[in-house]
Design a protein around this motif. Sequence first.
Motif, short mmCIF file in Angstrom:
data_model
loop_
_atom_site.label_atom_id
_atom_site.label_comp_id
_atom_site.label_asym_id
_atom_site.label_seq_id
_atom_site.Cartn_x
_atom_site.Cartn_y
_atom_site.Cartn_z
N LYS A 160 29.54 -12.03 7.84
CA LYS A 160 28.11 -11.89 7.61
C LYS A 160 27.90 -10.90 6.47
O LYS A 160 28.49 -9.81 6.47
CB LYS A 160 27.40 -11.40 8.87
CG LYS A 160 27.50 -12.37 10.04
CD LYS A 160 26.76 -11.84 11.26
CE LYS A 160 26.85 -12.83 12.42
NZ LYS A 160 26.14 -12.36 13.62
N GLY A 208 16.53 -13.92 5.94
CA GLY A 208 17.55 -12.99 6.40
C GLY A 208 17.81 -13.16 7.90
O GLY A 208 17.41 -14.15 8.50
N VAL A 223 23.53 -17.55 13.77
CA VAL A 223 23.12 -17.29 12.39
C VAL A 223 22.36 -15.97 12.30
O VAL A 223 22.64 -15.14 11.44
CB VAL A 223 22.27 -18.44 11.82
CG1 VAL A 223 21.72 -18.09 10.43
CG2 VAL A 223 23.08 -19.72 11.75
N SER A 232 21.40 -18.96 6.68
CA SER A 232 20.57 -17.83 7.08
C SER A 232 19.28 -18.35 7.71
O SER A 232 19.01 -19.55 7.70
CB SER A 232 20.26 -16.94 5.87
OG SER A 232 19.66 -15.72 6.28
N CYS A 233 18.50 -17.44 8.24
CA CYS A 233 17.18 -17.78 8.79
C CYS A 233 16.14 -17.68 7.68
O CYS A 233 16.25 -16.83 6.78
CB CYS A 233 16.80 -16.84 9.92
SG CYS A 233 17.93 -16.81 11.32
N ALA A 272 20.96 -12.02 7.41
CA ALA A 272 22.29 -12.05 6.79
C ALA A 272 22.65 -13.45 6.35
O ALA A 272 22.11 -14.45 6.84
CB ALA A 272 23.34 -11.52 7.78
N LEU A 273 23.59 -13.54 5.42
CA LEU A 273 24.27 -14.79 5.09
C LEU A 273 25.49 -14.90 5.99
O LEU A 273 26.33 -13.99 6.01
CB LEU A 273 24.71 -14.78 3.62
CG LEU A 273 25.55 -15.99 3.18
CD1 LEU A 273 24.64 -17.18 2.94
CD2 LEU A 273 26.34 -15.66 1.92
N VAL A 320 18.25 -12.26 1.51
CA VAL A 320 19.70 -12.46 1.40
C VAL A 320 20.10 -12.72 -0.05
O VAL A 320 21.03 -12.11 -0.58
CB VAL A 320 20.15 -13.62 2.31
CG1 VAL A 320 21.58 -14.03 2.02
CG2 VAL A 320 20.01 -13.22 3.77
#
Length: 283
Positions: A2, A184, A272, A154-155, A186-187, A69
Amino acid sequence: MKFVSFTRLGRAGFGALVEGGIVDLTGRLSYDCLTLKQAILDDLLEIAGDYVQDRRPELALSDVALVPVIPDPAKILCIGVNYVAHREETKRPEVGYPTVFTRFADTQIGHGQPMVKPARSNSLDFEAELAVVIGRGGRNIAEEDALDHIAGYSCYHDGSVRDWQRHTSQFVPGKNYPATAGFGPALVTPDEVGDYRTLSITGRLNGEVVQQATLDDLIFPIPQLIAYLSAFTALSAGDVIVTGTPGGVGERREPPLFMKAGDVFEVDIPGVGLLRNPVVAEM
């Protein structure tokens, strides 16, 4: 793994999210690799994994401000009406091709940052979505190869100013007010996510579930989207594809349910991440 993008002490950076905090990768993978987008462009995410192994976190999440991200993607390609339940609630017909619109990079905000309800509208709607970040670009990518072109997931919260979206047949005005797109936290790399079709996606407004689906409900699956999009434009590393929202949007409820100052919206995709953005009024 992440990865997060952040600002700290007035400077942009990125790092790997690990238990207990962040391993700072800014300038560590190569001297000129200062952003997550550059790490993707330079194909350094695997090297990042080797660097992070057995390292303790150097930064606490409280030490940084998370930003989108990918703060500056060359393209953000959004897909509309890509779940059956959403198509049915909007009363749109079945179509043979994805509905595509664009969002501007400077409309994005990171996890925890406020989404701004425009002063010009009381119709700010919620849309929980999964974002795909391109790792290896190209034109005319075949569906069977498409997943190999993904850097991670990601979201995404594609906040929509519905009255401006409906001014014409084109969605762009209602999708590009400042600070209306959460991205975000995170990736997350594909090896950690596994088969994206097994993921669930939930949107919560002030803790109440308002949207829920699984990613295998997509009308146009991710490989098909990548193949279609890359047919008319060259995809580049760091580009973002926002894959569509499930049914349950506020505009289609009786009575309509729009976001207002003081609300909090969450996009929850187990495996995710959990993206949370409070809503504030435009000053």
